[in-house]
Design an enzyme around this catalytic site. Structure first.
Site, short mmCIF file in Angstrom:
data_model
loop_
_atom_site.label_atom_id
_atom_site.label_comp_id
_atom_site.label_asym_id
_atom_site.label_seq_id
_atom_site.Cartn_x
_atom_site.Cartn_y
_atom_site.Cartn_z
N LYS A 111 9.71 7.39 7.88
CA LYS A 111 10.40 7.15 6.59
C LYS A 111 11.86 7.55 6.69
CE LYS A 111 6.81 6.06 3.98
NZ LYS A 111 6.38 4.70 3.94
N LYS A 194 -3.48 -9.13 12.87
CA LYS A 194 -4.03 -8.35 11.76
C LYS A 194 -3.63 -8.94 10.41
CE LYS A 194 -4.39 -3.59 10.17
NZ LYS A 194 -3.40 -3.01 9.30
N LYS A 197 -1.03 -7.04 3.96
CA LYS A 197 -0.28 -7.50 2.79
C LYS A 197 1.23 -7.43 2.99
CE LYS A 197 -1.76 -3.40 0.31
NZ LYS A 197 -2.86 -3.30 1.25
P1 ADP Z 1 -2.30 -3.41 4.63
O1 ADP Z 1 -2.03 -3.45 6.12
O2 ADP Z 1 -2.63 -4.76 4.11
O3 ADP Z 1 -1.21 -2.71 3.86
P2 ADP Z 1 -3.68 -0.97 4.34
O4 ADP Z 1 -2.85 -0.38 5.42
O5 ADP Z 1 -3.43 -0.58 2.93
O6 ADP Z 1 -3.61 -2.58 4.46
O7 ADP Z 1 -5.20 -0.72 4.72
C1 ADP Z 1 -6.16 -0.25 3.85
C2 ADP Z 1 -7.46 -0.19 4.61
O8 ADP Z 1 -7.88 -1.50 5.01
C3 ADP Z 1 -7.40 0.63 5.89
O9 ADP Z 1 -8.60 1.38 6.02
C4 ADP Z 1 -7.30 -0.39 7.00
O10 ADP Z 1 -7.91 0.06 8.19
C5 ADP Z 1 -8.07 -1.57 6.42
N1 ADP Z 1 -7.49 -2.83 6.90
C6 ADP Z 1 -6.29 -3.32 6.56
N2 ADP Z 1 -6.07 -4.51 7.17
C7 ADP Z 1 -7.16 -4.76 7.92
C8 ADP Z 1 -7.56 -5.83 8.80
N3 ADP Z 1 -6.78 -6.88 8.99
N4 ADP Z 1 -8.76 -5.76 9.40
C9 ADP Z 1 -9.55 -4.70 9.19
N5 ADP Z 1 -9.26 -3.66 8.39
C10 ADP Z 1 -8.08 -3.68 7.77
#
Ligand code: ADP
Length: 331
Positions: A111, A194, A197
């Site tokens: 950060k 992956k 969002k």
């Molecule tokens: P993002 O990458 O969309 O911001 P987060 O980091 O908020 O998602 O992830 C929230 C949860 O969802 C975590 O436990 C993460 O391991 C899981 N997760 C996020 N994206 C994936 C993915 N593409 N495949 C599997 N699990 C995921």
């Protein structure tokens, strides 16, 4: 049966990656353990949301997680800011959290690098608040990804330090919750490995997406010119679509398109159409539930109140005991 605590960041709707990677495991966990799931709205203040955004984001994730299958009767599902004991433990733990160790945390350093104009004390002490979230329930396990291992280590340090300082065996040192099986990773539609969002509108499919939006996103998904040699390996973007099909479509459908690929007869347009329809069918119940919950403030109020009431059974006990250990006495 373990006591398990997991925080949920109030950041937008759930996509298929979140569902298969995290939420499905939560749903399984709630049947097997004493689970506390909380929406981490205090944590989200480090980025200074407006009052309307703060409330909207919390409502959004609450609705999404309920629609996805979290059961407020089985698990304790609460909003972090409904539990003032968390902030008290955060203050108490901060008295023994050292500047040096907080500054060394990788996510903090990141950060400092990426947003140097908003390095606030909340960001610095994020790990103390996380520790308070978990220790307040005297939890044994925390379901975390690899990137959270350092935060978990700090929770253990804070727990052990407290125990040593006051010569008690009070806080257990929490460890990572092991799901015991390979975690499914859902790929993105834009060719990235992956779904996320943060990767733009055409990478992720959300549980709340309308059928038209799903069709549009999948039709736009990245592919290539098509195979020219039989059984040739699939390039990443094409492999991604097959992976999604493997998770969401029937085995027959997957095999059908896999054979077409391997015999160089595939038409990506057909594969995408089929995948879109299968995703639409899969997400249908979630989409409907999300719409229904969104307009049911009365039910959401009940869920949040029940969660707060259940959470406070342990948080009020912990704070009472911690105050006693530290030496606060009522005159
Ligand atoms: P993002 O990458 O969309 O911001 P987060 O980091 O908020 O998602 O992830 C929230 C949860 O969802 C975590 O436990 C993460 O391991 C899981 N997760 C996020 N994206 C994936 C993915 N593409 N495949 C599997 N699990 C995921």
């Amino acid at each position: 049966m373990d006591i398990v605590v997991s925080g949920i960041r109030p950041t937008g709707n759930l996509h298929l990656g979140n569902y298969f990677g995290a939420v499905k495991n939560f749903i399984k966990m709630q049947n097997e353990h004493k689970c506390y799931f909380f929406i981490a709205d205090y944590h989200s203040l480090t980025t200074h949301p407006t009052p309307a955004d703060l409330h909207g984001n919390v409502k959004n994730v609450l609705v999404n997680f309920l629609a996805a299958g979290l059961d407020p009767e089985k698990a304790t599902l609460y909003i972090q800011s409904d539990i003032p004991e968390v902030t008290e433990l955060y203050l108490l733990l901060n008295m023994n959290a050292y500047l040096g160790e907080l500054e060394r945390v990788a996510s903090f350093k990141e950060k400092v690098r990426t947003q140097p104009d908003n390095i606030n004390a909340g960001l610095l002490t994020y790990p103390t608040l996380m520790a308070a979230d978990v220790l307040i329930h005297k939890a044994a396990k925390v379901p975390v990804g690899k990137d959270q291992e350092q935060h978990l280590e700090m929770m253990r340090n804070f727990a052990n330090r407290f125990n040593r300082m006051y010569k008690v065996e009070y806080f257990p040192a929490p460890v990572a919750f092991n799901f015991g099986e390979e975690l499914i990773k859902i790929p993105g539609l834009d060719g990235s490995t992956k779904m996320s969002k943060s990767e733009g509108d055409y990478n992720a499919i959300y549980l709340s997406d309308e059928p038209e939006v799903i069709r549009k996103k999948i039709m736009r998904a990245v592919t290539d010119a098509g195979p020219t040699v039989e059984n040739q390996p699939k390039p990443q973007p094409v492999e991604n679509l097959f992976q999604l099909m493997k998770v969401l479509s029937t085995t027959d459908t997957y095999e059908h398109f896999n054979n077409l690929y391997n015999t160089c007869q595939i038409r990506y347009g057909d594969l995408k159409k089929q995948l879109a329809e299968d995703v639409i069918v899969f997400t249908h119940p979630f989409r409907e539930k999300i719409k229904e919950l969104f307009v049911n403030d009365n039910y959401l109020h009940k869920v949040a109140s029940l969660g707060a009431e259940k959470a406070r059974e342990s948080t009020s006990r912990t704070i009472r005991e911690v105050r006693e250990i530290i030496g606060f006495k009522v005159f």
